[in-house]
Design an enzyme around this catalytic site. Structure first.
Site, PDB file in Angstrom:
ATOM      1  N   THR A  69     -13.574 -38.396 -37.384  1.00  9.46           N
ATOM      2  CA  THR A  69     -14.004 -39.343 -38.824  1.00  9.46           C
ATOM      3  C   THR A  69     -14.154 -37.739 -39.805  1.00  9.46           C
ATOM      4  OG1 THR A  69     -14.675 -40.154 -37.769  1.00  9.46           O
ATOM      5  CG2 THR A  69     -16.584 -40.046 -39.977  1.00  9.46           C
ATOM      6  N   LYS A  96     -33.909 -22.788 -38.366  1.00  9.50           N
ATOM      7  CA  LYS A  96     -34.846 -21.822 -38.113  1.00  9.50           C
ATOM      8  C   LYS A  96     -35.866 -23.001 -39.091  1.00  9.50           C
ATOM      9  CE  LYS A  96     -31.810 -18.113 -40.437  1.00  9.50           C
ATOM     10  NZ  LYS A  96     -32.102 -17.288 -41.740  1.00  9.50           N
ATOM     11  N   ARG A 118     -23.466 -37.534 -40.544  1.00  9.78           N
ATOM     12  CA  ARG A 118     -23.412 -38.039 -39.889  1.00  9.78           C
ATOM     13  C   ARG A 118     -24.259 -37.330 -39.559  1.00  9.78           C
ATOM     14  NH1 ARG A 118     -18.573 -38.970 -35.116  1.00  9.78           N
ATOM     15  NH2 ARG A 118     -17.945 -40.335 -36.720  1.00  9.78           N
TER      16      ARG A 118
END
Ligand code: CP
Length: 320
Positions: A69, A96, A118
């Protein structure tokens, strides 16, 4: 994810985001498949660059691994002339503690036209779309077990290149249906395109709620499910989404639910074999079937680029 909602269409009824195929009209799905074929021809199979998206910026935001993908969205955008940023989550400020939305708003401040997202949590692309501060489009590249709309489209495109009349087709989707966003998007695409019968086959532990798939017949016996089908779509065991020991062992799973050459002989003689990948050889599919003459697996991969070109063009081309 929060219950944010985003409207998939703009005020003119044009697609604004691609979050799911659920509810997309058949005509819109057909138009996207036609556009994929047009772009295949215009780009001479991807060898001739186009400039439909020149000056546009597409950011790939992949919070889960991907080969097909991510690479195909990257190639699709580049072949249409867009600039592509493959955002590297591991070396970004998310490690972070920056929140997802702070990351998205930061990237929007630099200007981008589309986010390809995604994420392991269902609903994340919709959540991002509902909280944008710009006119960017969001394309769902797979969220949890909910949707993988471009996979549904590329599977439909692949089948359409082999079969003229979907109303005669019997399709079996086999494997870990419960955790599969591909199964959900394939069912939405195939049902919208008028497939005669869709069978879902899974062990009871990996079967979906029947109420979620009122348009499908659910099986637990693969030998029954595959009998006389025209298409077998095999699915990977989504171990990352299942509890430990949801299946007895891979060897036993293959024995009961794997597609071997012997089992494929129960299907229609010219049954097409599909798999979204990545495949696990000897778990859900035997190597000689995956690499055999009935397999469309690498055609699916190739068609993924044209489907992603079509969806990017649909969402971004000719827009202010
Ligand atoms: N079919 C699919 O989504 O594959 P990737 O995980 O490699 O993108």
């Amino acid at each position: 994810m929060d219950n944010a909602s985003a409207t998939p269409f703009d005020a003119n009824g044009r697609l604004r985001h691609l979050l799911t195929l659920e509810g997309l009209p058949r005509a819109m799905i057909v138009a996207l498949l036609d556009r994929a074929d047009d772009l295949r021809a215009q780009s001479r199979g991807g060898t001739r660059p186009l400039d439909l998206l020149r000056g546009r910026t597409v950011i790939n935001l992949f919070f889960e691994p991907s080969t097909r993908t991510r690479t195909s969205f990257d190639l699709a955008a580049q072949r249409l002339g867009a600039q592509v940023i493959n955002f590297d989550i591991a070396s970004s400020s998310t490690v972070k503690g920056e929140t997802l939305l702070d990351t998205v708003h930061t990237l929007e401040a630099m200007h981008c036209d589309a986010f390809v997202v995604r994420h392991k949590e269902s609903g994340t692309p919709e959540f991002i779309a509902a909280n944008l501060r710009s006119n960017a489009a969001v394309l769902n590249a797979g969220d949890g077990n909910r949707a993988h709309p471009t996979q549904g489209l590329l599977d439909a495109l692949t089948l359409r290149r082999h079969v003229a009349d979907f109303s005669r087709l019997c399709v079996a989707i086999c494997g870990d249906i419960r955790h599969s966003r591909v199964a959900r998007s394939d069912v939405h695409a195939l049902a919208a395109l008028g497939v005669r019968e869709i069978r879902l086959c899974a062990p009871p532990e990996l079967a979906p709620q029947a109420s979620e798939f009122p348009q499908c017949r659910i099986f637990h016996d693969f030998d029954e499910a595959i009998a006389d089908v025209d298409v077998a779509i095999m699915l990977r065991l989504q171990k990352e989404r299942m509890q430990a020991a949801a299946i007895p062992s891979e060897a036993e799973y293959f024995q009961r639910y794997g597609l071997s050459a012997q089992r494929l002989r129960r299907a229609a003689p010219d049954c097409r074999v599909m798999h979204p990948g990545p495949i696990n050889r000897g778990v859900e599919i035997a190597s000689d079937v995956a690499d055999g003459p009935q397999s469309l697996i690498l055609e699916q991969v190739a068609n993924g680029v044209f489907v992603r070109m079509a969806t990017l063009a649909e969402l971004l081309a000719d827009k202010a």
